[in-house]
Design an enzyme around this catalytic site. Sequence first.
Site, PDB file in Angstrom:
ATOM      1  N   GLY A  12       0.640  -1.298   0.029  1.00 44.51           N
ATOM      2  CA  GLY A  12      -0.073   0.194  -0.085  1.00 44.51           C
ATOM      3  C   GLY A  12       0.757   1.207   0.009  1.00 44.51           C
ATOM      4  CB  SER A  40      -0.059  -8.486  -2.262  1.00 46.61           C
ATOM      5  OG  SER A  40      -1.074  -7.658  -2.462  1.00 46.61           O
ATOM      6  NE  ARG A  99      -4.679   6.918  14.305  1.00 46.46           N
ATOM      7  CZ  ARG A  99      -5.129   7.305  12.932  1.00 46.46           C
ATOM      8  NH1 ARG A  99      -6.438   7.864  12.889  1.00 46.46           N
ATOM      9  NH2 ARG A  99      -4.664   6.935  11.816  1.00 46.46           N
ATOM     10  CB  CYS A 130      -2.301  11.969   7.909  1.00 39.00           C
ATOM     11  SG  CYS A 130      -3.903  11.666   7.116  1.00 39.00           S
ATOM     12  CB  SER A 160      -1.643  10.007  -1.141  1.00 37.45           C
ATOM     13  OG  SER A 160      -1.396  11.138  -0.412  1.00 37.45           O
ATOM     14  CE  LYS A 214     -10.530   8.591  11.656  1.00 36.13           C
ATOM     15  NZ  LYS A 214     -10.204   8.404  10.427  1.00 36.13           N
ATOM     16  NE  ARG A 235      -9.788  12.447   1.097  1.00 37.49           N
ATOM     17  CZ  ARG A 235      -8.860  11.937   1.950  1.00 37.49           C
ATOM     18  NH1 ARG A 235      -7.714  12.299   1.994  1.00 37.49           N
ATOM     19  NH2 ARG A 235      -9.485  11.126   2.650  1.00 37.49           N
ATOM     20  CG  HIS A 242      -3.069  15.830   4.527  1.00 38.62           C
ATOM     21  ND1 HIS A 242      -3.331  15.164   3.133  1.00 38.62           N
ATOM     22  CD2 HIS A 242      -3.348  14.741   5.298  1.00 38.62           C
ATOM     23  CE1 HIS A 242      -3.933  13.828   3.236  1.00 38.62           C
ATOM     24  NE2 HIS A 242      -4.159  13.735   4.790  1.00 38.62           N
TER      25      HIS A 242
HETATM   26  N1  LIG Z   1      -2.220   7.485   3.280  1.00 37.09           N
HETATM   27  C1  LIG Z   1      -2.165   8.110   4.457  1.00 37.09           C
HETATM   28  O1  LIG Z   1      -1.643   9.330   4.482  1.00 37.09           O
HETATM   29  C2  LIG Z   1      -2.358   7.560   5.717  1.00 37.09           C
HETATM   30  C3  LIG Z   1      -2.116   8.273   6.879  1.00 37.09           C
HETATM   31  C4  LIG Z   1      -1.982   7.590   8.152  1.00 37.09           C
HETATM   32  C5  LIG Z   1      -2.843   6.679   8.396  1.00 37.09           C
HETATM   33  N2  LIG Z   1      -3.185   5.886   7.262  1.00 37.09           N
HETATM   34  C6  LIG Z   1      -3.959   4.590   7.249  1.00 37.09           C
HETATM   35  O2  LIG Z   1      -3.148   3.602   7.041  1.00 37.09           O
HETATM   36  C7  LIG Z   1      -3.771   2.426   6.549  1.00 37.09           C
HETATM   37  C8  LIG Z   1      -3.438   2.275   4.873  1.00 37.09           C
HETATM   38  O3  LIG Z   1      -3.247   3.373   4.394  1.00 37.09           O
HETATM   39  P1  LIG Z   1      -2.792   3.186   2.742  1.00 37.09           P
HETATM   40  O4  LIG Z   1      -2.929   4.597   2.311  1.00 37.09           O
HETATM   41  O5  LIG Z   1      -1.331   2.551   2.877  1.00 37.09           O
HETATM   42  O6  LIG Z   1      -3.870   2.349   1.883  1.00 37.09           O
HETATM   43  P2  LIG Z   1      -3.515   1.243   0.586  1.00 37.09           P
HETATM   44  O7  LIG Z   1      -2.661   2.007  -0.266  1.00 37.09           O
HETATM   45  O8  LIG Z   1      -4.924   1.071   0.042  1.00 37.09           O
HETATM   46  O9  LIG Z   1      -2.820   0.096   1.136  1.00 37.09           O
HETATM   47  C9  LIG Z   1      -3.715  -0.656   2.031  1.00 37.09           C
HETATM   48  C10 LIG Z   1      -2.666  -1.863   2.297  1.00 37.09           C
HETATM   49  O10 LIG Z   1      -3.453  -2.737   3.405  1.00 37.09           O
HETATM   50  C11 LIG Z   1      -3.200  -4.104   2.763  1.00 37.09           C
HETATM   51  N3  LIG Z   1      -4.287  -4.933   3.289  1.00 37.09           N
HETATM   52  C12 LIG Z   1      -5.595  -4.893   2.780  1.00 37.09           C
HETATM   53  N4  LIG Z   1      -6.532  -5.862   3.435  1.00 37.09           N
HETATM   54  C13 LIG Z   1      -5.563  -6.556   4.061  1.00 37.09           C
HETATM   55  C14 LIG Z   1      -5.590  -8.033   4.799  1.00 37.09           C
HETATM   56  N5  LIG Z   1      -6.531  -8.495   4.839  1.00 37.09           N
HETATM   57  N6  LIG Z   1      -4.549  -8.706   5.112  1.00 37.09           N
HETATM   58  C15 LIG Z   1      -3.405  -7.995   5.028  1.00 37.09           C
HETATM   59  N7  LIG Z   1      -3.164  -6.801   4.542  1.00 37.09           N
HETATM   60  C16 LIG Z   1      -4.153  -6.256   3.830  1.00 37.09           C
HETATM   61  C17 LIG Z   1      -3.266  -4.076   1.197  1.00 37.09           C
HETATM   62  O11 LIG Z   1      -2.649  -5.013   0.782  1.00 37.09           O
HETATM   63  P3  LIG Z   1      -3.271  -5.578  -0.792  1.00 37.09           P
HETATM   64  O12 LIG Z   1      -2.471  -4.780  -1.699  1.00 37.09           O
HETATM   65  O13 LIG Z   1      -2.712  -7.179  -0.579  1.00 37.09           O
HETATM   66  O14 LIG Z   1      -4.645  -5.616  -0.936  1.00 37.09           O
HETATM   67  C18 LIG Z   1      -2.334  -2.626   1.177  1.00 37.09           C
HETATM   68  O15 LIG Z   1      -0.818  -3.323   1.318  1.00 37.09           O
HETATM   69  C19 LIG Z   1      -5.266   3.003   6.615  1.00 37.09           C
HETATM   70  O16 LIG Z   1      -5.942   2.167   7.652  1.00 37.09           O
HETATM   71  C20 LIG Z   1      -5.131   4.406   6.682  1.00 37.09           C
HETATM   72  O17 LIG Z   1      -6.210   5.179   7.183  1.00 37.09           O
HETATM   73  C21 LIG Z   1      -2.954   6.440   6.022  1.00 37.09           C
END
Ligand SMILES: NC(=O)c1ccc[n+]([C@@H]2O[C@H](COP(=O)([O-])OP(=O)(O)OC[C@H]3O[C@@H](n4cnc5c(N)ncnc54)[C@H](OP(=O)(O)O)[C@@H]3O)[C@@H](O)[C@H]2O)c1
Length: 336
Positions: A12, A40, A99, A130, A160, A214, A235, A242
Amino acid sequence: MSYKVAVVGASGNVGREMLEILHERNFPVSEVVALASSRSVGKEVSFGDDDLKIQDLAKYDFKGTDFVFSSPGAAVSAEFAPKAGKAGAIVIDNTSHFRMDPDVPLVVPEVNPEALKDYGKKNIIANPNCSTIQMLVALKPLHDAATIKRVVVSTYQSVSGAGKEAMDELFNQSRTFFMNNEPKQEIFPKQIAFNIIPQIDKFMDDHQTKEEWKMVVETKKILDKKIQVCANCVRVPVFIGHAEMINVELEKPLSRKEAMSLWRKAPGISVIDVESEMEFITPAEISGEDDVYISRVREDISVENGLNFWCVADNMRKGAALNSVQIAETLIKDFL
Ligand SMILES: NC(=O)c1ccc[n+]([C@@H]2O[C@H](COP(=O)([O-])OP(=O)(O)OC[C@H]3O[C@@H](n4cnc5c(N)ncnc54)[C@H](OP(=O)(O)O)[C@@H]3O)[C@@H](O)[C@H]2O)c1
């Protein structure tokens, strides 16, 4: 001393950034394991010059793993993180799930590193939202100097922050728009290309969104429970970074100059001065940067002791992966 590290959600947005930052900062690793869903398995992600084959989280045994950097979504973390913690790994989780758990420290290392002392209660540490992280890095020096009473923040959050599929949706809708086709809408509640959306996360009973909630409750847990926060989360069609327009009301007077001098001395902050050549900074300019950038600083004459400023940061670095790695570095330095 070096550590066996697992990155959960490695395919991700946050997971890939995590691997890059661990490598960039020479985090002391003996081994790095990339984990994601069964979808994956076998795909590769980079760790420096190495390619790591992704393994299935559901089949992984956490015994012997020291640190887990986790970002697979809240429902997945809820399930696997307690098991990993019980197996002896320290989980630093990016999702919202843990959290507000009183037994889980919620940490921004520049703001409340002391909270890490309780990491062993569940062996889980939560990385804040974030938008909260970048705001609190900026608020901490002001609060220490002049005590913040109230904050009003309006966010301009990049796609993102909603994951890799959300980035694809902005890209595809933008392309479709120029081809005069109907834009496909799957991730966001309204069209995101050439538009802005005043809803991030779901609506709650009091009509605020969960993202806004949050920012309120996380600020109270991390910085000071007495601070009143009014958050408006929006958004915008930006890929990375951000931005936030922040208004604070302080107990004591603090001039624009004094605030800028405090920020200049604070860790993790760059101040872009109006008098300098580049008078403010935008998300497109800070993608890939570590600092929280502050510009457009001005006194708010509509209230006593008020200040306004513009705060921009890379949501996938300081807003997620970098903050997590800094948590682990602080743990190693001061608590392990
Ligand atoms: N992006 C940000 O700025 C940000 C900031 C703070 C917190 N977050 C939090 O971090 C988390 C991920 O965000 P992201 O932006 O990285 O999302 P993303 O790009 O959609 O990636 C999601 C990841 O989770 C994996 N995943 C989904 N279902 C799964 C399962 N059942 N078992 C194992 N792995 C699984 C996916 O794997 P596959 O590819 O195999 O599906 C992928 O690696 C979210 O909870 C989000 O709220 C994000």
